[in-house]
Structure formats: structure tokens, C-alpha cells
Design an enzyme around this catalytic site. Structure first.
Site, short mmCIF file in Angstrom:
data_model
loop_
_atom_site.label_atom_id
_atom_site.label_comp_id
_atom_site.label_asym_id
_atom_site.label_seq_id
_atom_site.Cartn_x
_atom_site.Cartn_y
_atom_site.Cartn_z
N CYS A 117 0.85 -1.20 0.00
CA CYS A 117 0.00 0.00 0.00
C CYS A 117 0.87 1.24 0.00
O CYS A 117 0.45 2.32 -0.39
CB CYS A 117 -0.95 0.00 1.19
SG CYS A 117 -0.22 0.59 2.73
N CYS A 154 1.33 -4.55 5.62
CA CYS A 154 1.04 -5.26 4.36
C CYS A 154 2.05 -6.33 3.99
O CYS A 154 1.69 -7.42 3.60
CB CYS A 154 1.01 -4.28 3.19
SG CYS A 154 -0.14 -2.94 3.35
N ASP A 368 12.45 1.07 31.51
CA ASP A 368 13.48 0.02 31.48
C ASP A 368 14.74 0.44 32.21
O ASP A 368 15.60 -0.39 32.50
CB ASP A 368 13.85 -0.30 30.03
CG ASP A 368 12.79 -1.14 29.37
OD1 ASP A 368 12.32 -2.09 30.01
OD2 ASP A 368 12.40 -0.82 28.23
N GLU A 1268 -6.65 -13.44 0.90
CA GLU A 1268 -7.01 -13.82 2.26
C GLU A 1268 -6.47 -15.16 2.77
O GLU A 1268 -6.14 -15.28 3.95
CB GLU A 1268 -8.55 -13.86 2.38
CG GLU A 1268 -9.19 -12.50 2.23
CD GLU A 1268 -10.69 -12.62 2.04
OE1 GLU A 1268 -11.10 -13.21 1.03
OE2 GLU A 1268 -11.43 -12.15 2.90
C1 FAD Z 1 6.83 4.95 21.31
C2 FAD Z 1 7.54 4.99 22.63
C3 FAD Z 1 8.20 3.86 23.07
C4 FAD Z 1 8.84 3.87 24.30
N1 FAD Z 1 9.46 2.73 24.72
C5 FAD Z 1 10.11 2.73 25.91
C6 FAD Z 1 10.77 1.56 26.37
O1 FAD Z 1 10.78 0.54 25.71
N2 FAD Z 1 11.37 1.61 27.59
C7 FAD Z 1 11.38 2.75 28.34
O2 FAD Z 1 11.95 2.76 29.40
N3 FAD Z 1 10.76 3.84 27.93
C8 FAD Z 1 10.12 3.86 26.73
N4 FAD Z 1 9.48 4.98 26.33
C9 FAD Z 1 9.46 6.13 27.22
C10 FAD Z 1 10.63 7.03 26.96
O3 FAD Z 1 11.84 6.39 27.25
C11 FAD Z 1 10.50 8.22 27.87
O4 FAD Z 1 9.32 8.87 27.50
C12 FAD Z 1 11.66 9.15 27.70
O5 FAD Z 1 12.84 8.62 28.18
C13 FAD Z 1 11.39 10.47 28.35
O6 FAD Z 1 12.40 11.36 27.93
P1 FAD Z 1 12.06 12.65 27.11
O7 FAD Z 1 13.33 13.37 26.93
O8 FAD Z 1 11.34 12.34 25.88
O9 FAD Z 1 11.12 13.38 28.15
P2 FAD Z 1 10.04 14.48 27.89
O10 FAD Z 1 8.81 13.89 27.34
O11 FAD Z 1 10.63 15.61 27.15
O12 FAD Z 1 9.77 14.90 29.41
C14 FAD Z 1 9.18 13.99 30.25
C15 FAD Z 1 9.07 14.50 31.68
O13 FAD Z 1 10.36 14.51 32.25
C16 FAD Z 1 10.66 15.79 32.79
N5 FAD Z 1 12.08 16.04 32.53
C17 FAD Z 1 12.74 15.85 31.40
N6 FAD Z 1 14.04 16.11 31.56
C18 FAD Z 1 14.19 16.48 32.82
C19 FAD Z 1 15.29 16.90 33.60
N7 FAD Z 1 16.52 16.96 33.10
N8 FAD Z 1 15.07 17.21 34.88
C20 FAD Z 1 13.84 17.14 35.42
N9 FAD Z 1 12.76 16.76 34.74
C21 FAD Z 1 12.94 16.43 33.46
C22 FAD Z 1 9.76 16.74 32.08
O14 FAD Z 1 9.46 17.84 32.89
C23 FAD Z 1 8.55 15.91 31.79
O15 FAD Z 1 7.66 15.96 32.85
C24 FAD Z 1 8.83 5.02 25.11
C25 FAD Z 1 8.19 6.17 24.65
C26 FAD Z 1 7.55 6.16 23.42
C27 FAD Z 1 6.85 7.38 22.94
S1 FES Z 2 3.12 -1.36 2.55
FE1 FES Z 2 1.23 -1.00 3.52
S2 FES Z 2 1.79 -0.61 5.53
FE2 FES Z 2 3.65 -1.18 4.62
#
Ligand code: FAD
Ligand code: FES
Ligand code: FES
Length: 1338
Positions: A117, A154, A368, A1268
Site C-alpha cells: 500500500c 502489508c 526500562d 485472504e
Molecule cells: C513509542 C515509545 C516507546 C517507548 N518505549 C520505551 C521503552 O521501551 N522503555 C522505556 O523505558 N521507555 C520507553 N518509552 C518512554 C521514553 O523512554 C520516555 O518517555 C523518555 O525517556 C522520556 O524522555 P524525554 O526526553 O522524551 O522526556 P520528555 O517527554 O521531554 O519529558 C518527560 C518529563 O520529564 C521531565 N524532565 C525531562 N528532563 C528532565 C530533567 N533533566 N530534569 C527534570 N525533569 C525532566 C519533564 O518535565 C517531563 O515531565 C517510550 C516512549 C515512546 C513514545
Molecule cells: S506497505 Fe502498507 S503498511 Fe507497509
């Protein structure tokens, strides 16, 4: 903040073009900026939450310290535009195009048939492109790691892996096979016929574009100069509601935190972004300290490494890898353990932005990192204007769900990761519902410190994640160990203490209570083995051989797939493309982002956006809808309710009415009640949130099939079918067994969500509807009836769909109708694109089925009688459920000749969102029931399931239970060939040996057949029509009733037209499927699209070809173009319609007989798995599939369908779980909660063979429908898991049949293995709490 409205400029580049934004809106993410502001629509929306990778782009930045340019793949949906200052963004459009030059990553995914797709393709391309920018010679592990954050629904991934394998020198096919590729060149049609070792191949690896770094855009020098500026200034952007401040220094950051203690720090935005998007949390002020250098500082000391809290996971990974090199090996245990966890955090795009500090500060229970940081004695520096403090990251740091001891004005500056001390060993563990890119179910960090040269424990720390609101320190268990030697007696006390210490109430959020508790024991057991291994020199005791594999990882190297198909017949003209593996006709456009999907259509003048408001109650009276507040909000134009519908307010399916918008009563959570239209999506969403619906709850809710049975809540008619005399058969059987199995539902998870653009023409009530549907004519009819206008005023246009799988027919028509009402009422164009969560909530999926059976059989394995009862959970409205229940009965025999056979099925009416068609239409569910029954018979008799299958299979010309005659010769051939190709018997012996030698890893193998009926039992649905125009320049435009949703129908139809008109495919174009060109079409469904539409196109082409005959005869040496222009001058019509009446199929349910199918497609699949009995995790080691597809029109497309369907089946039967709350609310509303197969789930060896020497008189060019059938072959993995579980149960002293429900998730597989640990948990008491489980068992 209101008075500080000064906005500094934001400077960044996109594809080499400078962008200066004076006033970026802090709420705008890069994805919508690219798509709406820059009209770069190659980057796609698939989920909005970082979980699918469809929005992947590359972000590059210059590092003034190292003078390097760094490239990261990122999810544009989570990247705030305000964070882009100084960055260069590269999108799929920026690396190559069909108009200029393709990039090799675009070319190879297309040529390797890795784009169906195409909706996921730009994201795949950008992940791979970024990988190659950083590492031009990747290994296969690099490739799979780089793509782990990208989902495809897909292809089944195999062709993508094989296409991108060509970038890995070590994997080069010629080197692997030790032979030379003998590739032929393309023919006139552009299709290739590569030959390797005499066997035709799907794509030629010989003529691929080489990787050429000079093709890459150069990094803008201006951004280098910008980055070199020493003191970065504070940036402040004010949007409609939110202010964004990016401080230039640490002091400023601390001051801001003091001024706005509640303002979050946005770093990777992977947590806070989700909160704002999905939980409706709003922050008026955001602080984004990505310019503060102190947050990124790394220092190494002999005691350990200090890492700035702003470092991303990817950066931390490289820091740890460096430290592992720099430190003496015995000091690196902690680094290694942390590294192991980091490698599995999210996908690559998440790791590239998610920060260490963000992860810790988020304090999520299944982080983690936190268990291992806590177990590993890590500390952090917390800083505020008032000073700094060093805080241990331990149980006292985390106060509860998303709560820590950090004060509101404090930030995390850095984290100290200590090196391990002598005699200290650290390990981390994690178990997740999918091996990669999935949040952990349970994880753990464990550390033990021994007295020198001794096995006596000086100190121990055990932390678990995923077993409560915050991380859990197993203090009591640790106390048991300290001061004692590490030996059996000590440890058995620990297990009992752990069982006692880690308790989860029955309604604990996340469910899986017993599984999670047993994982805590299993993970500790693994730690124990690792420690014993470490202590070997001290204790002189090695761990028993049988247990060693318990600490070995499951194999993961994906080997090249093998595909076998037949070459075209000798003598076929080189120009004739039929039967050749031709690339999907728009694969290159898909790979370059040029392919246009519904939401890629440019914004029209005055366009509005529509957001649906859904019911929050499962069953209630609507007492009032108050949208007065919504109408007051900026940009909101109108609210559409049922009263606004000028025509019919409902659709009728199989005799039942379904309201488009609920008026008086709602019958499920997620039912559509009204819709808000506004001048932008953001405004419409805010408007929708402001609509207040008042309800009066009704008590008689029904969620489960048991409740429906009790209350006799069914959609009628209920069908029954019987052959022979079941009672007699059961009486005469030597043994009778009664069993049951539950099969969970499935979400379609097409990557492109439901999308519509309705444009009122403004004259004579005409409406143009652009949408993503499998059935344009049905939508046309629905829109016309809803608006109360004739069908001739409504035209529906479908260029392509980003996947459908049955999910874009019924609800799509309803959604289009609602959008049309809004367009009609406001007189303005209206767009509606569902968000992933809305789509999953509203549109339903595959029916969950409860199958109950009674089987009679003889000691020799012959089944004499079987009686089946099926209950399908249909949901709140009928949709196609009655038809699904009927199809279940038509396939209940699968491939088995059971003389006395009865089936009864019921579509249960419940208060859950209604289920609908899904690839296979009930067949994948009912066949699992019969195969499960076969398994039970085998287990009862102590025989192998494959023997029982073979004994009972149809072997000669027979009648089905509905008295349709068929010849199963090719079924038997597929079986025998699959047995042989898979080397089944030999491998069965090898597996037995493996299982004897390994206690906690077991292997299993299974082979399953399928007989799948093609065609619609409702005869009228088998017709098709086409319209073919030849223009004066000789170019040909083909229109037909089929829609292109990735299954390649347009490519096959192009091949048909090419053969019939005897011209190259390059002269043939297919633009769209439109009700204006071909009226009254049937759905593209039931694997019948090419059969029907191919015939209609063939008919039209033959008419035209015959018309040209006199001209050709007169000028036989003329060219096609000569003939066409001559025909025009001679006033010969160059346009023709083609028609195919289709088969006259029928099924008489009163007589219980008929011919509901044109023919059968046969296939057999064999899979082998290796299962970790301690965690339930498994890996499919190998799959072999043999399919009778007649003579394939296009082997690459057909093999793509086979592999894609197989993987969808693998998802259905082993991993995809829809979870509903006790009050009927769908929990699983995105890729974070609902796991579809990913790259890591592809069988490590995946072979597909198309049966040679097969033909089919009932379909075009002797081909067969294939969309299918092979979904069901995914069940070979289910039964292989069951086989492995059976071996584990044997070790536990358990024999005979056992119920394993589908999907066979790690939870179910692990619990069924009945290890010592699962039994300990089962025998223990849970903590008291409400007895209601977290999720319904529907
Ligand atoms: C699709 C997806 C998959 C994920 N899979 C995993 C996984 O497998 N294992 C896992 O452990 N996590 C996983 N996560 C979570 C991810 O690791 C955490 O969301 C990430 O580490 C947060 O960091 P950030 O920089 O994005 O934080 P942000 O989203 O930018 O901030 C998060 C919070 O932390 C606070 N903050 C950030 N930095 C600081 C700082 N220096 N001091 C004080 N407060 C602070 C902020 O105020 C906010 O409240 C996943 C997230 C997504 C979206
Ligand atoms: S080709 Fe359709 S989702 Fe990857
Ligand atoms: S749309 Fe961004 S990851 Fe799915």
C-alpha cells in the site's frame, strides 16, 4: 507570561531550503508543519505517538565541539517545531524522486517488492537512509535495529529486509551462496526476469543503483555558523495558548524553573508529548532546555561515568559502549546491563530523542532504566536555584505513579553510573509483549556483591518494574540472602519470599497478574543461573547442561528468504508481462513520497475539519447534548447531529438499521453521536472536547459472549449446517472428547487511518467525495441516501488506500456520509481524518469467537463425528456479522473429510463497538477451532497432530458439507510438498532431541493446511465492469471497479491490459477508482478483485483490440500509435466498457447446500519456533509455505500477499490483543498498547513456494485469488508454540489435551508451560482487592 509576546526567529532547513519562522506555534509538531505548511506530504501520519514510524524524517545537527554533523532518524509527529532551531530536516522528498534521481534506498525497497500500500514506505526509507548516512556499510543487525521502530501491515517485512540486505556487504547474495548471480536484463515492460542458479528470482540485484554519497544534500553552512555562536540566546515563542521558552544557559533554566515550577522540561517530548496529545493535559508554559550545554556533559572517572540528563538514549548507548572499552572488564557489569536495556527502549527514532533525565523524571512504572539504575547504585544531581543535592536513584526516590522526590523547581542535571566493584555482578532483564519496540511487561535490575573469593553475599539489590505504580525493591527477598552463600537452599527461600512480597490485585492495571508475578520469579531464576556461572571459579560448580539455554538469547538473525515460482511458459512473448514478477506499478512513487493518499490532497479554499464526538457510555439514554460551549471556541463553525441529516439517518445491513449518529440511545463506548466542524483540526478537536453529552445509564449491558448467550442477545438469523448423522457418529466413535478455544479479535491497523474529503460543488447538489474505501459505490449510495439526493450527484474517488483488510467498507461509508452532511450543511469542503485512537475505537475489527466442540474418533486417528458451536462477538450493531457467522459454517471442515459434521453459529449482540469484515471474514477463526480439535485428538491418542491431519484430510474428489464437489488433489500436493520442502520428519526428530536436552527452552513444529473458497456466495457481488479509453497518442487509460489498497490489483490489471492490447505496460495508466467512470461496482474483497475486474478489463480490451483488427490487417507493420490515429480518423470508437458477469454462486441455508464458491485456493504452512518457557517469549525459526495459486499473474505480488497475510495471521494468533475495561472502554488504542508484528517477528527463514503445474479454469489466465487464504497459515506458529508448550508440560508431568487460547501470547504460553514458578504463583494467594479483573474476557 501574557505580556511577554516577543518572538525570536526560528531558523532551520528542510531539504536544503531555509525556513524562518517568526512565530511558530509551540503546539505544532514537525509532521503537521511539513504536511500542511510546506506541502511535503511524503511524511505520513500513522499514530501520532511515536509508535509506527510512518512519520520518520532525518534531523541533522552540527556539533561545534566535535565538529561533526550528526544525523538522527526521528518521529516528526512528536518533534515540536520550536525545537528545530539550527537543525536540518531531510524528508523523503529530499533524498530522491522519480522526476530527478531516485535514491538507492527508495529504489531498492520498491524493486524488492517491499512496498504494497506504500503508506509505511517513506518512513522505512527515511529510517534506512539515516542508517546509511551514519553507517554506509551496515550489518543485518544494524538494519533490523534501524528499522525496528517502523511498522508495516502489508508486506510481512521479508521483502523489505531482503531489499535492504543488499546494502550489507556481508549479506550479499552471491557471497552467501558462493555462486555467481546470473541476472538477465529487464524486458520491454520494465519487468525483470532475474535468474539465479536456473531459478527465477523476484528481483534483480544486479542492476541496482549504487550508494552515492554525492547525492546527499550538504549540511547548510549557515547552521554551522549558528551552532558555533558561544552564548545561545533565550528563545521564546508564544502561540494561541502556549508559551515556549528555550533558555540559553543553565542559570536561566534554573530561574525559569523557579518562576514556573509547574512548567515541564520538554526534551525528547516522548512522554510529555503523549500526555498532551492523548491525555488532554495542557501546559501553558513549556521550558525546553535543549541549548543548555551542562545537560549534555559526560565525564569519566575511575569510579564510573557521569552523564548529563539531557543525553538521549542513543548517545548514552555510545557512552556506555565507550566505557565498556575503556574500563577493565570486571568493572563493566553495570555498563553492560544498562546498555542491554537501552538497546531495547522504543525504536531507533525514540532512542534518538528520549533522554535519560526525561526517563527518570517521568517515573513510569515500566521504565526500562529505573530498575537497573536503582539496583546499580546510581545517583543523580538535582539542581535548583537554591542549590544542588545528590540523590540516590532508589526506592525512596520514586514516590508513586509518575512521582519522584524532585521538587517542582528542581531539574535533574546529571546521572552517575558507577563502575562495578570487584566481586560485584549486575544484570538487567526485560520482558515485553513484542521483542522490540514495546514497553516492558516486567523488567528488572539485579546486583549482588560477594565477599572476596567466596559465594557469601555481602550486598544484594533486586528491583522490578511493571509490578506496581512504581519500581519495586524486593527488600525482604534481599534480606533473606545477605550473609548467606549463594546456593540452592538460600535461593529456594528467596523464591517463596518473592511470591509473598510481590503481589498484584486481580484488577491491577495492565492485567496479566499471574504472568507478571511468575515473571518476577523467572527473571530471578535467570539471574541465579548467571550468578552461578560467574561463581564457577569459586564454587567449582557449573550449571547443569539442561539449564544452560535458559540464559541464552533466542536466535535473531534473519536469513535471506527463498521464493520459488514458475517461469512463464516457453514461447510467451517477451513483451507479455503476465506471469512475470513485476514491481507494484506505483512502488517508486510510494518510495519517494510522491504517491497521493486521500489526506495528501491539498487544502481547498474554505476547507473545514471534522472531528467525531463519541459515546463514553456502553449503554445509555442520551438526555441532552450541549454544544453551546463548543460553538463559542475559536474556529468552531458548527456541530452536526442526527437532526442535521437531510435524508436517511441510518444504514441497513442484513435487515438491521444502524444509525449514522446516535439520537436517543447509545449502545457502546465509541458510538458516534455528533461531529464538530472547525477551521482547523486543532480547533475542531478542542470543540469536540467541549461538547457535553448527558446520559442516563441503562443497566442491561452485555459485553461477553457468555452474557449474550444468557440473555439470548443475537443478531438473526442463526445458521446451522449438518452432514451425516452426528449423534450416530459420536455414538460409534471409540473415544469422544469435548473441548473449546477462544480466539481474540483483531484490529485492522491499516497504516492510513480512515480519511475523507467532501467537496460540495455548489450546483445542483453535486458532491465530490475523495476517500479511502474498498467500496466506492457503496459509499456513493450511502452519501446520496443520507443527503436525500440521487446517486448521480455524488461521485466517489479513490486513488489508493494505505491498507484496508476489510476495514474500509461499512463504517467508512457511514463516516463519509457524516462528513458529507457537514459539507452540505456548511456549504464548505470538509475533511475528516481519524486519529489512530479514534479509528481503533470507532471502526471495530475482527470478531472474537468462542468455539466449542465435541469430537468422536477412533484409535487409529480417524475422526467420525464433530459438532461445533461458534459464538462471535458482533458488537452493538449487525454490520456484516451475520454473513461472517455464515462463512464460519462454510469453512468449519477446513481440509478434513469428517463424515458426520455439524456446525451452529451465532452473532452475539453486545455493548462493544461493532465488528466488521476482516481479511478471511471469519475463516481464520473457525479454522483455528477445527485445528485445535485435531490437536486435542492427537494429544488424547498420544500421537502427533500432523498424523491426525493427514489421516483425516480430503484425498479424492469429494463433496463439502454443503454438497459442493471439488477435487482436493492440489491440497494433497501442497501438503506433501510442504512436508518435503520443510524437511518435516527430519526436523521433528531434531526438535525431540533439542527438547530432551533443554529444560527451559523448547522447540515446536506444526504444519497446517487450508482449503479456502473464493468468490461471493451472493451471486450479484461477483460481477465487475471496466472502462478503457485509448487516446490519440496511443496511451491507454484503464478504469475498473477494484480499488488499489496495496494488493496490487492495478498492477495485475495493467498486465492484463498489456497482454490483451499487446502493448507495453508503460502505455497503460490507471488513475483512480471512480464511480463516475465505472458505476455500481462491488467491493474489493473476498480475494476476488483481480478475478472479477481483470476479466472486465480483459473484455473491454478485447473489444477494442477487435475493433482495430481491420486497421492492423491493412497495415501489419504499423505501430500501435499508427493504428490508433488511423482508427480515430476512420471514426472508430477508441473507448469501450467491459463487463464480467461472474459466477452464479449461491448458498441455500434452508436446504444447507449450494455452490457458494467458484473454486478453492489451497495452501499448507509449516513453522518451527523456539520458546523460552520462563518468559513465554518465542521466535519463529523457520516457515515454509506451499500455495496452489494456479498460474500466478504476478508472482511478486502474489508472494507479497502470501507473506503479508501470513504475518497478519501470526499477529492474530500469537500477539495482537484487544483489551476492554470492565465498562466496555477499549484500552488498546494505538501501537503502544496494541502490538502488531514487527521486523523482529519475521520467521528467521521464510520460504514460499508456488505449487508448480497447477491451473484453474475458473479465473483469469488460470490464476487464483490469494489475498485472504494464507492469513490462516499464521496459525502454524500458534500450533508450533502449542507443540513446544506440550513438550514443556511433559517435563512437568502433564500430558493430554489442554486449552491454549488465541492469541498464544507470551503470557498464555508461559502459564501453559506450567513451570515450577508459574505453579508457585498459581498456588499462592493474591493480595486482597476488588475481584473484578482489569480487562474483560469478551
Ligand atoms: C513509542 C515509545 C516507546 C517507548 N518505549 C520505551 C521503552 O521501551 N522503555 C522505556 O523505558 N521507555 C520507553 N518509552 C518512554 C521514553 O523512554 C520516555 O518517555 C523518555 O525517556 C522520556 O524522555 P524525554 O526526553 O522524551 O522526556 P520528555 O517527554 O521531554 O519529558 C518527560 C518529563 O520529564 C521531565 N524532565 C525531562 N528532563 C528532565 C530533567 N533533566 N530534569 C527534570 N525533569 C525532566 C519533564 O518535565 C517531563 O515531565 C517510550 C516512549 C515512546 C513514545
Ligand atoms: S506497505 Fe502498507 S503498511 Fe507497509
Ligand atoms: S505517526 Fe509518528 S510514529 Fe506513528
Amino acid at each position: 507570561m501574557a505580556e511577554q509576546t516577543r518572538s525570536d526567529g526560528l531558523i532551520f532547513y528542510v531539504n536544503g531550503e531555509k525556513i524562518t519562522e517568526k512565530n511558530p506555534d509551540p503546539e505544532t509538531m514537525l509532521l503537521s508543519f511539513l504536511r500542511k505548511n510546506l506541502r511535503l506530504t511524503g511524511t505520513k501520519y500513522g499514530c501520532g505517538g511515536g509508535g509506527c514510524g510512518a512519520c520518520t524524517v532525518m534531523v541533522s545537527r552540527y556539533d561545534p565541539q566535535t565538529k561533526n554533523i550528526n544525523h538522527w532518524s526521528v518521529n516528526a509527529c512528536l518533534l515540536p517545531v520550536c525545537q528545530l532551531h539550527g537543525a536540518a530536516v531531510t524528508t523523503v522528498e529530499g533524498i530522491g524522486s522519480t522526476k530527478t534521481k531516485l535514491h538507492p534506498v527508495q529504489e531498492r525497497i520498491a524493486k524488492a517488492h517491499g512496498s504494497q500500500c506504500g503508506f509505511c514506505t517513506p518512513g522505512m526509507v527515511m529510517s534506512m537512509y539515516t542508517l546509511l548516512r551514519n553507517n554506509p556499510q551496515p550489518t543485518m543487525e544494524d538494519v533490523t535495529e534501524g528499522l525496528a521502530g517502523n511498522l508495516c501491515r502489508c508486506t510481512g517485512y521479508r521483502p523489505i529486509v531482503d531489499g535492504y540486505r543488499t546494502f550489507c556487504e556481508s549479506e550479499n547474495c552471491c557471497q552467501l551462496n558462493g555462486s555467481t548471480c546470473n541476472m538477465s536484463n529487464g524486458n520491454e515492460n520494465g519487468s525483470v526476469e532475474p535468474i539465479e542458479n536456473g531459478q527465477p528470482e523476484l528481483f534483480s540485484k544486479g542492476d541496482l543503483l549504487p550508494l552515492d554519497p554525492t547525492q546527499d544534500l550538504i549540511f547548510p553552512p549557515e547552521l554551522m555558523r549558528l551552532a558555533e555562536v558561544k552564548d545561545q540566546t533565550t528563545q521564546r515563542f508564544c502561540g494561541e495558548r502556549m508559551t515556549w521558552i528555550s533558555p540559553g544557559s543553565l542559570n536561566e533554566l534554573l530561574q525559569l524553573k523557579a518562576d514556573y515550577p509547574q512548567a515541564p522540561l520538554v526534551m525528547g517530548n516522548t512522554n510529555i508529548g503523549l500526555d498532551m496529545k492523548f491525555k488532554g493535559i495542557f501546559h501553558p508554559v513549556i521550558i525546553s532546555p535543549t541549548q543548555v550545554p551542562e545537560l549534555f556533559k559526560v565525564t569519566q572517572k575511575p569510579e564510573g561515568v557521569c552523564v548529563g540528563a539531557g543525553c538521549s538514549m542513543s548517545f548514552l548507548k555510545s557512552v556506555l559502549e565507550r566505557s565498556i572499552n575503556d574500563f577493565p572488564p570486571e568493572s563493566t557489569h553495570m555498563f553492560r546491563a544498562l546498555l542491554q536495556q537501552i538497546k531495547l527502549v522504543g525504536g531507533q527514532q525514540i532512542r534518538n530523542v528520549a533522554t535519560l533525565g526525561g526517563n527518570i523524571a517521568s517515573a513510569y512504572p515500566n521504565s526500562d532504566l529505573t530498575p537497573i539504575l536503582a539496583a546499580g547504585r546510581c545517583t543523580l544531581v538535582a539542581l535548583s536555584k537554591d542549590g544542588r543535592r545528590r540523590v540516590p536513584i532508589d526506592k525512596d526516590f520514586f514516590l508513586g505513579f509518575a512521582k519522584t522526590v524532585l521538587k517542582p523547581d528542581e531539574i535533574v542535571l546529571s546521572v552517575f553510573i558507577p563502575a562495578s566493584r570487584p566481586n560485584e555482578i549486575v544484570h538487567a532483564f526485560r520482558h515485553a509483549p513484542r521483542k522490540e519496540s514495546a514497553l516492558a511487561t516486567v523488567n528488572a535490575g539485579m546486583r549482588v556483591w560477594f565477599n572476596e573469593n567466596s559465594n557469601v553475599v555481602k550486598e544484594i539489590s533486586i528491583y522490578y518494574g511493571g509490578v506496581g505504580a512504581t519500581i519495586l525493591s524486593a527488600d525482604r527477598a534481599c534480606q533473606q540472602i545477605v550473609g548467606r552463600p549463594w546456593e540452592e537452599a538460600t535461593l529456594s527461600d528467596v523464591y517463596s519470599t518473592l511470591v509473598d512480597e510481590i503481589k498484584l490485585g486481580p484488577s491491577a492495571p495492565g492485567g496479566k497478574v499471574d504472568f507478571r508475578r511468575s515473571l518476577t520469579l523467572s527473571l530471578f531464576f535467570k539471574f541465579n543461573l548467571l550468578v552461578l556461572q560467574y561463581l564457577k571459579d569459586v564454587t567449582q560448580v557449573d550449571i547443569p547442561q539442561k539449564m544452560q539455554s535458559a540464559i541464552q538469547p533466542l536466535p535473531k538473525h534473519i536469513q535471506p528468504g527463498y521464493q520459488e515460482f514458475q517461469n512463464v511458459l516457453e514461447g510467451q512473448s517477451a513483451q507479455d508481462p503476465v506471469g512475470r514478477p513485476m514491481m507494484h506499478r506505483t512502488a517508486l512513487s510510494q518510495a519517494t513520497g510522491e504517491a497521493v493518499y486521500c489526506d495528501d490532497l491539498p487544502q481547498t479554499d474554505g476547507e473545514l475539519f471534522l472531528v467525531i464526538v463519541t459515546s463514553s457510555r456502553p449503554h445509555a439514554k442520551i438526555t441532552h447534548i450541549d454544544f453551546s460551549e463548543a460553538l463559542k471556541l475559536p474556529g468552531v463553525v458548527d456541530v452536526i447531529t442526527a437532526k442535521d441529516i437531510p435524508g436517511k439517518r441510518f444504514r441497513t445491513f442484513t435487515g438491521y438499521d444502524e444509525e449514522l449518529l446516535a439520537e436517543d440511545e447509545v449502545t457502546c463506548v465509541g458510538q458516534m453521536v455528533c461531529a464538530v466542524v472547525a477551521d482547523s483540526k486543532a480547533h475542531a478537536k478542542r470543540g469536540a472536547a467541549a461538547v457535553k453529552i448527558s446520559y442516563e445509564d441503562l443497566q442491561d449491558r452485555i459485553f461477553t459472549v457468555e452474557e449474550a448467550i444468557e440473555k439470548e442477545s443475537f443478531f438473526l438469523p442463526r445458521r446451522q449446517i449438518e452432514r451425516g448423522d452426528v449423534e450416530k457418529g459420536l455414538r460409534e466413535a471409540e473415544q469422544v472428547y469435548e473441548g473449546e478455544i477462544r480466539i481474540g479479535g483483531q484490529e485492522h491497523f491499516y497504516l492510513e487511518t480512515q480519511s475523507f474529503l467532501v467537496i460540495p460543488i455548489g450546483e445542483e447538489k453535486e458532491m465530490k467525495v475523495y476517500l479511502s474505501t474498498q467500496h466506492p459505490a457503496f459509499t456513493q449510495e450511502a452519501v446520496a441516501e443520507t443527503l436525500g439526493i440521487p446517486s448521480n450527484r455524488v461521485s466517489c474517488h479513490v486513488k489508493r488506500l494505505g491498507g484496508a483488510f476489510g476495514g474500509k467498507v461499512t463504517k467508512t461509508a457511514i463516516l463519509a456520509s457524516i462528513t458529507a452532511v457537514a459539507a452540505s450543511k456548511t456549504g464548505r469542503p470538509v475533511r475528516c481524518v481519524l486519529e489512530r485512537g479514534e479509528d481503533m475505537l470507532i471502526t471495530g475489527g475482527r470478531h472474537p469467537v468462542w468455539g466449542i466442540y465435541k469430537v468422536g474418533f477412533m484409535k487409529d486417528g480417524r475422526i467420525t463425528a464433530a459438532d461445533f458451536q461458534y459464538y462471535a462477538n458482533a458488537g452493538n450493531v449487525v454490520d456484516e456479522s451475520v454473513l461472517v457467522a455464515e462463512k464460519i459454517l462454510l469453512h468449519l471442515d477446513n481440509a478434513y473429510n469428517i463424515p458426520n459434521l455439524r456446525g451452529r453459529s451465532a452473532a452475539c449482540k453486545t455493548n462493544l463497538p461493532s465488528n466488521t469484515a476482516f481479511r478471511g471474514f471469519g475463516v481464520p477463526q473457525c479454522m483455528l477451532v477445527v485445528e485445535s480439535m485435531i490437536d486435542d485428538v492427537a494429544l488424547k491418542l498420544g500421537r502427533l497432530p500432523e498424523e491426525i491431519r493427514e489421516i483425516n484430510m480430503y484425498k479424492e474428489v469429494s463433496l463439502t458439507h454443503y454438497k459442493m464437489e471439488f477435487d482436493p488433489e492440489n491440497l494433497v500436493r501442497c501438503w506433501n510438498e510442504c512436508m518435503k520442502k520443510a524437511d518435516f520428519r527430519q526436523r521433528r526428530q531434531g526438535i525431540d532431541l533439542f527438547n530432551q536436552q533443554n529444560q527451559f527452552k523448547k522447540r515446536g513444529i506444526a504444519i497446517v493446511p487450508i482449503k479456502y473458497g473464493i468468490g461471493f456466495a451472493e451471486a450479484f457481488l461477483n460481477q465487475a465492469a471496466a472502462l478503457v479509453h485509448i487516446y490519440k497518442d496511443g496511451s491507454v487509460l484503464v478504469s475498473h471497479g477494484g480499488t488499489e489498497m496495496g494488493q496490487g490489483i492495478h498492477t495485475k490489471v495493467q498486465q492484463v491490459a498489456s497482454r490483451e492490447l499487446n502493448i507495453p505496460t508503460s502505455l497503460i495508466h490507471i488513475s483512480e477508482t471512480s464511480t463516475q467512470c465505472v458505476p455500481n461496482t462491488c467491493p474489493s474483497a473476498a480475494s476476488f478483485g483481480t478475478d472479477a475486474n481483470g476479466m472486465a478489463v480483459k473484455d473491454a480490451c478485447q473489444i477494442l483490440y477487435n475493433r482495430l483488427e481491420p486497421i492492423r490487417k491493412k497495415n501489419p507493420k504499423g505501430t500501435w500509435q499508427n493504428w490508433i490515429i488511423t482508427a480515430f480518423l476512420q471514426k472508430i470508437s477508441l473507448s469501450a466498457t467491459g463487463y464480467y458477469r461472474g459466477h452464479d454462486l449461491d448458498m441455500d441455508w434452508e436446504k444447507q447446500e449450494g455452490k457458494p464458491y467458484a473454486y478453492f485456493t489451497y495452501a499448507v504452512g509449516c513453522s518451527e519456533v523456539e520458546l523460552d518457557c520462563l518468559t513465554g517469549e518465542y521466535r519463529t525459526l523457520r516457515t515454509d509455505i506451499v500455495v496452489d495459486i494456479g498460474r500466478s499473474i504476478n508472482p511478486s505480488i502474489d508472494i507479497g500477499q502470501i507473506e503479508g497475510a501470513f504475518m497478519q495471521g501470526l499477529g492474530l494468533y500469537t500477539m495482537e490483543e484487544l483489551k476492554f475495561s470492565p465498562s466496555g472502554v477499549l484500552y488498546t488504542r494505538g501501537p503502544s498498547q496494541y502490538k502488531i508484528p514487527s521486523f523482529c517477528d519475521v520467521p528467521l527463514k521464510f520460504n514460499v513456494y508456488l505449487l508448480a503445474g497447477s491451473s484453474n479454469p475458473h479465473a483469469i489466465y488460470s490464476s487464483k485469488g490469494i489475498g485472504e487464504p494464507t492469513v490462516f497459515l499464521g496459525s502454524s506458529v500458534f500450533f508450533a508454540i502449542k507443540d513446544a508448550v506440550t513438550a514443556a508440560r511433559k517435563d512437568a508431568g502433564l500430558t493430554g489435551p489442554f486449552q491454549l487460547n488465541s492469541p498464544a501470547t507470551p503470557e498464555r504460553a508461559c502459564l501453559a508451560c506450567a513451570t515450577h514458578f508459574t505453579q508457585m504463583v498459581a498456588q499462592s494467594e493474591s493480595t486482597s482487592g476488588p475481584a473484578q479483573p482489569w480487562a474483560l474476557n469478551i
